[in-house]
Design an enzyme around this catalytic site. Structure first.
Site, PDB file in Angstrom:
ATOM      1  N   LYS A 207     -25.522  84.612  42.116  1.00 17.93           N
ATOM      2  CA  LYS A 207     -24.117  85.080  41.933  1.00 17.93           C
ATOM      3  C   LYS A 207     -23.918  86.081  40.917  1.00 17.93           C
ATOM      4  O   LYS A 207     -25.108  86.095  40.137  1.00 17.93           O
ATOM      5  CB  LYS A 207     -23.162  83.563  41.489  1.00 17.93           C
ATOM      6  CG  LYS A 207     -22.982  82.997  42.797  1.00 17.93           C
ATOM      7  CD  LYS A 207     -22.185  81.692  42.805  1.00 17.93           C
ATOM      8  CE  LYS A 207     -22.065  81.164  44.094  1.00 17.93           C
ATOM      9  NZ  LYS A 207     -21.400  79.492  43.914  1.00 17.93           N
ATOM     10  N   ARG A 238     -27.874  74.180  44.499  1.00 15.37           N
ATOM     11  CA  ARG A 238     -27.757  74.890  45.961  1.00 15.37           C
ATOM     12  C   ARG A 238     -28.452  76.253  45.604  1.00 15.37           C
ATOM     13  O   ARG A 238     -27.742  77.064  45.086  1.00 15.37           O
ATOM     14  CB  ARG A 238     -26.109  74.821  46.163  1.00 15.37           C
ATOM     15  CG  ARG A 238     -25.958  75.678  47.561  1.00 15.37           C
ATOM     16  CD  ARG A 238     -24.324  75.332  47.884  1.00 15.37           C
ATOM     17  NE  ARG A 238     -24.091  76.234  49.030  1.00 15.37           N
ATOM     18  CZ  ARG A 238     -23.785  77.188  49.112  1.00 15.37           C
ATOM     19  NH1 ARG A 238     -23.975  78.131  48.210  1.00 15.37           N
ATOM     20  NH2 ARG A 238     -23.765  77.702  50.292  1.00 15.37           N
TER      21      ARG A 238
HETATM   22  N1  PMM Z   1     -20.947  78.274  46.590  1.00 16.68           N
HETATM   23  C1  PMM Z   1     -20.720  78.999  47.865  1.00 16.68           C
HETATM   24  C2  PMM Z   1     -20.588  78.242  49.093  1.00 16.68           C
HETATM   25  N2  PMM Z   1     -20.659  76.765  48.941  1.00 16.68           N
HETATM   26  N3  PMM Z   1     -20.531  74.950  47.873  1.00 16.68           N
HETATM   27  C3  PMM Z   1     -20.696  74.275  46.593  1.00 16.68           C
HETATM   28  N4  PMM Z   1     -20.707  72.957  46.713  1.00 16.68           N
HETATM   29  N5  PMM Z   1     -20.992  74.970  45.502  1.00 16.68           N
HETATM   30  C4  PMM Z   1     -21.100  76.123  45.346  1.00 16.68           C
HETATM   31  O1  PMM Z   1     -21.233  76.616  44.271  1.00 16.68           O
HETATM   32  C5  PMM Z   1     -20.998  76.930  46.637  1.00 16.68           C
HETATM   33  C6  PMM Z   1     -20.734  76.298  47.897  1.00 16.68           C
HETATM   34  C7  PMM Z   1     -20.915  80.438  47.833  1.00 16.68           C
HETATM   35  O2  PMM Z   1     -21.941  80.991  47.768  1.00 16.68           O
HETATM   36  P1  PMM Z   1     -22.982  81.720  49.021  1.00 16.68           P
HETATM   37  O3  PMM Z   1     -21.809  82.873  49.424  1.00 16.68           O
HETATM   38  O4  PMM Z   1     -23.858  82.174  48.223  1.00 16.68           O
HETATM   39  O5  PMM Z   1     -22.971  80.697  49.981  1.00 16.68           O
END
Ligand code: PMM
Length: 251
Positions: A207, A238
């Site tokens: 991020k 994650r």
């Molecule tokens: N961030 C993204 C998508 N899903 N779910 C959880 N639980 N926590 C997060 O920080 C989160 C998520 C967005 O990130 P991406 O676009 O890199 O998938």
């Protein structure tokens, strides 16, 4: 600490496009993650990046469900990254084991009750609104206190809806309606989230607040953060790349 591998089944993740290519590429990456020792594969069909537009329920289901059904056959533990109760329910039927709702039940009125009825673990993330305009909502008095207070409201709503306490997982929502200094303040105070008594998931992978101009440049900072979080009592991270995280946690 567990490693949750990100599997975004969106056209921008698999450049050459087309539903079949998308499916094949996503399954191949999922199988690779299993070989790398991933603990949970988080399958999502809707981008939640700042500024992202929503996709339809039909599109989200068409992207994610075939991939989940296939990876479940390979023995993976799968979470479905969705704000929609309908998609969550279809995913659980297809073999997913966990619901990951970035909206903490705020985007879809039916979500918390659906999660309670399905009796599966439910991840409630701190969220202030859809990605399209979330950056304008990054206004806090004390960000740690405010996020904890808002997460506590979601915890109460989840318990009221009938989700069992031992099925609830919380996530401070790094990058969601938060600027860089908010994200770092939360990470510096992550023990306060752990003290709430629920497993804590942190999604900071690549991020923008990590610095660097491209996601690749943020990779090393992501791995360093995993190492740091590994000693804090956080339940899972994650992340996009599984192998370096498994390695840094076992070193
Ligand atoms: N961030 C993204 C998508 N899903 N779910 C959880 N639980 N926590 C997060 O920080 C989160 C998520 C967005 O990130 P991406 O676009 O890199 O998938």
């Amino acid at each position: 600490m567990l490693v949750m591998g990100i599997l975004n089944v969106t056209p921008d993740s698999f450049a050459d496009g087309g539903r079949h290519n998308e499916f094949e590429a996503a399954v191949a990456r999922g199988i690779e993650m299993i070989a790398e020792g991933v603990d949970i594969i988080d399958v999502g069909g809707e981008s939640t990046r700042p500024g992202a537009e929503r996709v339809s329920e039909e599109e989200e289901i068409a992207r994610t469900i075939p991939v989940i059904a296939e990876l479940a056959k390979h023995g993976a533990t799968i979470s479905i990254d969705t704000m929609r109760a309908s998609t969550a329910e279809a995913a659980i039927k297809a073999g997913a084991a966990i619901i990951n709702d970035v909206s903490g039940g705020l985007a879809d009125d039916a979500m918390l009750q659906t999660a309670a009825r399905l009796k599966v673990p439910y991840i409630a993330m701190h969220w202030r609104g859809q990605s399209k305009d979330m950056n304008s909502k990054a206004i806090y008095g004390d960000v740690v206190n405010d996020v904890i207070a808002e997460l506590n409201e979601r915890i109460d709503a989840a318990l009221d809806a009938g989700i069992q306490k031992d099925k609830l997982i919380i996530d401070p929502g790094i990058g969601f309606a938060k600027d860089a200094e908010h994200n770092w303040a939360i990470i510096d105070a992550i023990d306060r989230f752990v003290e709430l008594g629920y497993p804590v998931l942190v999604g900071a992978s690549r991020k923008r607040f990590l610095g660097g101009d491209t996601p690749d440049e943020r990779e090393q900072a992501t791995i360093d953060l995993t190492k740091r979080l590994g000693t804090t009592g956080v339940w899972a991270v994650r992340v996009h790349s599984v192998k370096p995280h498994k390695e840094v946690l076992s070193s």
